[in-house]
Design a protein around this motif. Structure first.
Motif, PDB file in Angstrom:
ATOM      1  N   ARG A   3      34.592  24.895 -56.722  1.00 40.22           N
ATOM      2  CA  ARG A   3      33.210  25.419 -56.966  1.00 40.22           C
ATOM      3  C   ARG A   3      32.955  23.753 -55.953  1.00 40.22           C
ATOM      4  O   ARG A   3      33.395  22.507 -56.493  1.00 40.22           O
ATOM      5  N   ILE A   4      31.700  24.312 -54.806  1.00 37.54           N
ATOM      6  CA  ILE A   4      31.448  23.413 -53.993  1.00 37.54           C
ATOM      7  C   ILE A   4      29.458  24.516 -54.531  1.00 37.54           C
ATOM      8  O   ILE A   4      29.748  24.517 -54.256  1.00 37.54           O
ATOM      9  N   THR A   5      28.642  22.836 -54.103  1.00 37.58           N
ATOM     10  CA  THR A   5      27.439  22.640 -54.515  1.00 37.58           C
ATOM     11  C   THR A   5      27.264  21.728 -52.622  1.00 37.58           C
ATOM     12  O   THR A   5      27.616  20.843 -52.589  1.00 37.58           O
ATOM     13  N   ARG A   6      27.091  22.772 -52.497  1.00 32.72           N
ATOM     14  CA  ARG A   6      26.517  22.486 -50.469  1.00 32.72           C
ATOM     15  C   ARG A   6      24.796  23.011 -50.491  1.00 32.72           C
ATOM     16  O   ARG A   6      24.085  22.982 -50.691  1.00 32.72           O
ATOM     17  N   VAL A   7      24.228  21.580 -49.949  1.00 32.95           N
ATOM     18  CA  VAL A   7      23.033  21.196 -49.675  1.00 32.95           C
ATOM     19  C   VAL A   7      23.270  22.147 -47.558  1.00 32.95           C
ATOM     20  O   VAL A   7      24.130  21.293 -47.273  1.00 32.95           O
ATOM     21  N   GLU A   8      22.187  22.966 -47.413  1.00 34.05           N
ATOM     22  CA  GLU A   8      22.428  23.394 -46.425  1.00 34.05           C
ATOM     23  C   GLU A   8      21.473  22.150 -45.631  1.00 34.05           C
ATOM     24  O   GLU A   8      20.449  21.923 -45.975  1.00 34.05           O
ATOM     25  N   SER A   9      20.690  22.461 -43.910  1.00 35.69           N
ATOM     26  CA  SER A   9      20.232  22.437 -44.022  1.00 35.69           C
ATOM     27  C   SER A   9      18.359  23.154 -43.034  1.00 35.69           C
ATOM     28  O   SER A   9      18.952  24.824 -43.599  1.00 35.69           O
ATOM     29  N   THR A  10      17.380  22.511 -43.467  1.00 42.13           N
ATOM     30  CA  THR A  10      16.589  23.583 -43.867  1.00 42.13           C
ATOM     31  C   THR A  10      15.923  24.539 -42.502  1.00 42.13           C
ATOM     32  O   THR A  10      15.396  25.117 -42.163  1.00 42.13           O
ATOM     33  N   GLU A  11      16.511  23.802 -41.250  1.00 40.00           N
ATOM     34  CA  GLU A  11      15.847  24.357 -40.618  1.00 40.00           C
ATOM     35  C   GLU A  11      17.133  25.325 -39.379  1.00 40.00           C
ATOM     36  O   GLU A  11      17.015  26.102 -39.024  1.00 40.00           O
ATOM     37  N   SER A  12      18.488  24.776 -39.647  1.00 40.54           N
ATOM     38  CA  SER A  12      19.284  25.328 -39.003  1.00 40.54           C
ATOM     39  C   SER A  12      20.583  26.324 -40.434  1.00 40.54           C
ATOM     40  O   SER A  12      20.695  27.077 -39.601  1.00 40.54           O
ATOM     41  N   ARG A  13      20.013  26.299 -41.287  1.00 44.49           N
ATOM     42  CA  ARG A  13      20.944  27.120 -42.268  1.00 44.49           C
ATOM     43  C   ARG A  13      22.371  26.806 -42.093  1.00 44.49           C
ATOM     44  O   ARG A  13      22.522  27.348 -42.962  1.00 44.49           O
ATOM     45  N   GLY A  14      22.901  25.348 -41.806  1.00 44.07           N
ATOM     46  CA  GLY A  14      24.507  25.168 -41.503  1.00 44.07           C
ATOM     47  C   GLY A  14      24.293  24.071 -42.814  1.00 44.07           C
ATOM     48  O   GLY A  14      23.784  23.229 -42.859  1.00 44.07           O
ATOM     49  N   GLY A  15      25.719  24.372 -43.594  1.00 40.79           N
ATOM     50  CA  GLY A  15      25.772  23.214 -45.092  1.00 40.79           C
ATOM     51  C   GLY A  15      26.000  21.756 -43.713  1.00 40.79           C
ATOM     52  O   GLY A  15      26.335  21.929 -43.012  1.00 40.79           O
ATOM     53  N   ILE A  16      24.901  20.967 -44.717  1.00 37.22           N
ATOM     54  CA  ILE A  16      24.644  19.651 -44.050  1.00 37.22           C
ATOM     55  C   ILE A  16      25.913  18.512 -44.932  1.00 37.22           C
ATOM     56  O   ILE A  16      25.928  17.547 -44.427  1.00 37.22           O
ATOM     57  N   ARG A  17      26.306  18.878 -46.319  1.00 39.77           N
ATOM     58  CA  ARG A  17      27.222  18.078 -47.070  1.00 39.77           C
ATOM     59  C   ARG A  17      27.404  18.421 -48.597  1.00 39.77           C
ATOM     60  O   ARG A  17      26.792  19.915 -49.058  1.00 39.77           O
TER      61      ARG A  17
END
Length: 90
Positions: free
Chosen positions: A34-48
């Protein structure tokens, strides 16, 4: 990699509680991570990605935009992936 939402959509009519139990069992057995992924608010891609939800800070640097992003429930997703990092097809 799969989100809970995608799994729920693909596995209907499985109930969300049943899906959560199955995923938890697979995680305990070491078959999925299980991974908790923070996504970019502008591009919606994962950032960390984070292993533990508790380790997610209040802000994360978005390398896609060059800005700090406030972490909220709107830009955090739970991701499940096979333990090896890729799914194997039988």
């Amino acid at each position: 990699q799969f989100t809970v939402r995608l799994l729920e959509q693909r596995l209907r009519p499985v109930s969300l509680p049943s899906l959560a139990i199955a995923l938890a069992e697979l995680q305990v057995e070491g078959l999925v991570d299980r991974i908790t992924r923070v996504e970019s608010t502008e591009s919606r891609g994962g950032i960390r990605d984070f292993v533990w939800p508790e380790s997610v800070p209040d802000t994360v640097f978005d390398w896609r935009t060059g800005k700090d992003v406030d972490v909220t429930t709107d830009n955090v997703s739970l991701i499940f992936q096979s333990h090896s990092g890729r799914l194997e097809h039988a």
